[in-house]
Design a protein around this motif. Structure first.
Motif, mmCIF file in Angstrom:
data_model
loop_
_atom_site.group_PDB
_atom_site.id
_atom_site.type_symbol
_atom_site.label_atom_id
_atom_site.label_comp_id
_atom_site.label_asym_id
_atom_site.label_seq_id
_atom_site.Cartn_x
_atom_site.Cartn_y
_atom_site.Cartn_z
ATOM 1 N N ASP A 66 5.433 -15.237 -17.847
ATOM 2 C CA ASP A 66 5.340 -15.690 -16.771
ATOM 3 C C ASP A 66 4.807 -17.000 -16.407
ATOM 4 O O ASP A 66 5.067 -18.125 -16.928
ATOM 5 N N GLY A 67 5.115 -17.562 -15.169
ATOM 6 C CA GLY A 67 4.719 -18.699 -14.658
ATOM 7 C C GLY A 67 3.201 -18.809 -14.321
ATOM 8 O O GLY A 67 2.644 -18.545 -13.940
ATOM 9 N N ILE A 68 2.762 -20.025 -13.922
ATOM 10 C CA ILE A 68 1.551 -20.563 -14.065
ATOM 11 C C ILE A 68 1.740 -21.536 -12.139
ATOM 12 O O ILE A 68 0.693 -21.899 -12.250
ATOM 13 N N ASP A 69 2.106 -21.088 -11.426
ATOM 14 C CA ASP A 69 2.891 -22.103 -11.003
ATOM 15 C C ASP A 69 1.808 -22.308 -9.117
ATOM 16 O O ASP A 69 1.032 -23.038 -8.768
ATOM 17 N N SER A 70 0.868 -20.892 -9.478
ATOM 18 C CA SER A 70 0.022 -20.767 -8.717
ATOM 19 C C SER A 70 -1.404 -21.672 -9.341
ATOM 20 O O SER A 70 -2.519 -21.773 -8.363
ATOM 21 N N LEU A 71 -1.907 -21.774 -9.990
ATOM 22 C CA LEU A 71 -2.250 -22.805 -11.305
ATOM 23 C C LEU A 71 -2.369 -24.231 -10.790
ATOM 24 O O LEU A 71 -2.801 -24.628 -11.096
ATOM 25 N N SER A 72 -1.281 -23.764 -10.526
ATOM 26 C CA SER A 72 -0.216 -25.792 -11.120
ATOM 27 C C SER A 72 0.308 -26.137 -9.553
ATOM 28 O O SER A 72 -0.687 -26.692 -8.862
ATOM 29 N N PHE A 73 1.330 -26.266 -9.568
ATOM 30 C CA PHE A 73 2.373 -27.182 -8.235
ATOM 31 C C PHE A 73 1.374 -26.312 -6.734
ATOM 32 O O PHE A 73 1.372 -26.920 -6.379
ATOM 33 N N TYR A 74 1.997 -24.917 -7.149
ATOM 34 C CA TYR A 74 1.031 -24.240 -5.622
ATOM 35 C C TYR A 74 -0.708 -24.596 -5.376
ATOM 36 O O TYR A 74 -0.877 -23.495 -4.703
ATOM 37 N N ASN A 75 -1.197 -25.336 -5.974
ATOM 38 C CA ASN A 75 -2.235 -24.563 -6.358
ATOM 39 C C ASN A 75 -2.974 -25.452 -5.472
ATOM 40 O O ASN A 75 -3.548 -26.876 -5.496
ATOM 41 N N LYS A 76 -3.259 -25.467 -4.095
ATOM 42 C CA LYS A 76 -3.769 -26.286 -3.157
ATOM 43 C C LYS A 76 -5.162 -26.525 -3.117
ATOM 44 O O LYS A 76 -5.987 -27.219 -2.581
ATOM 45 N N GLY A 77 -6.017 -26.000 -3.934
ATOM 46 C CA GLY A 77 -7.789 -25.867 -3.985
ATOM 47 C C GLY A 77 -8.017 -26.738 -5.029
ATOM 48 O O GLY A 77 -9.180 -26.876 -4.929
ATOM 49 N N VAL A 78 -6.543 -27.202 -5.538
ATOM 50 C CA VAL A 78 -7.986 -28.499 -6.820
ATOM 51 C C VAL A 78 -6.653 -29.834 -6.205
ATOM 52 O O VAL A 78 -5.485 -29.757 -5.313
ATOM 53 N N HIS A 79 -7.345 -30.990 -6.850
ATOM 54 C CA HIS A 79 -6.680 -32.125 -6.876
ATOM 55 C C HIS A 79 -5.370 -32.142 -7.089
ATOM 56 O O HIS A 79 -5.082 -31.357 -8.155
ATOM 57 N N PRO A 80 -4.486 -32.843 -6.861
ATOM 58 C CA PRO A 80 -3.302 -33.192 -7.384
ATOM 59 C C PRO A 80 -3.312 -33.206 -9.364
ATOM 60 O O PRO A 80 -2.537 -32.659 -9.756
#
Length: 234
Positions: A66-80
């Motif tokens: 599984d990928g977790i892009d929605s929690l990492s690179f595409y998670n615009k709701g948290v600080h980079p």
């Protein structure tokens, strides 16, 4: 085709992870999903079907984590800084939990990494970070500069997950042993990223194949042509 669904608790990510595997033996192939894709995406879009010969004949055993892009690179709701940290934990999960399982299952020390679109980034980044563990890297329409996902934020952790930054100064001898394919096409939105990475590899004298296919877009039909072609050259 032998298929297995695996679910386990990842201590690195502090969450459950899903994965599909295909095949019974052969060289382990880590096949990543596209941007925010799930572990079943490569099956649903028939990429697995396109390489069924290599799976059924025991040439490769495919691992689709599984990928977790929605929690990492595409998670615009948290600080980079948190986005890249989450990706670092994902990278550690791949190294300690997925690769170790694949090595145990197949008896092979080295893996193949592959992926389409942003999955091509994951394939390349893992391969270039751990070249002693990767025999072949097949990127299909990948993009290799993640700075655009981080809103201008930059630190050492970003550097060491951004291949176009760290690769020029990396002199690990295993990089020159790896078989590398950068697959793209004339109408691919990521063609420029592949030409840029090819130039970096050329300057280092690292042999690779920049495969620019004609009359094709950034989409699954050309990827279903590319992957079996690349596997046939193992």
């Amino acid at each position: 085709m032998q298929e297995e669904y695996i679910k386990w608790y990842s201590p690195n990510l502090n969450m459950d992870i899903d994965m599909l595997t295909f095949g019974h033996a052969g060289h382990p192939l880590l096949l990543f999903p596209t941007s925010q894709g799930r572990y079943y995406e490569n099956k649903d879009f028939k990429l697995i079907d396109s390489i069924h010969y290599f799976i059924n004949s025991g040439k490769v055993k495919v691992y689709c984590p599984d990928g977790i892009d929605s929690l990492s690179f595409y998670n615009k709701g948290v600080h980079p800084a948190e986005r890249i940290k989450n990706h670092s934990w994902y990278d550690k999960m791949l190294l300690e939990e997925v690769v170790s399982r694949a090595q145990h299952d197949t008896g092979h020390h080295k893996v193949i990494t592959a992926g389409c679109s942003f999955g091509g980034y994951h394939a390349a980044n893992f391969a270039f970070r751990y070249p002693w563990l990767v025999s072949h890297m097949f990127s299909l329409s990948g993009a290799f500069d993640i700075r655009g996902q981080l809103d201008g934020f930059y630190n050492e952790e970003v550097y060491y997950h951004n291949p176009v930054d760290y690769l020029p100064g990396d002199h690990n001898p295993d990089l020159w042993k790896m078989k590398i394919v950068l697959g793209t096409s004339d109408r691919d939105i990521c063609r420029g990223y592949n030409e840029q990475l090819s130039e970096i590899l050329n300057k280092k004298g690292i042999s690779h194949w920049l495969d620019i296919r004609p009359n094709a877009d950034h989409d699954w039909p050309i990827w279903r042509e590319m992957l079996p072609d690349y596997l046939s050259k193992l």
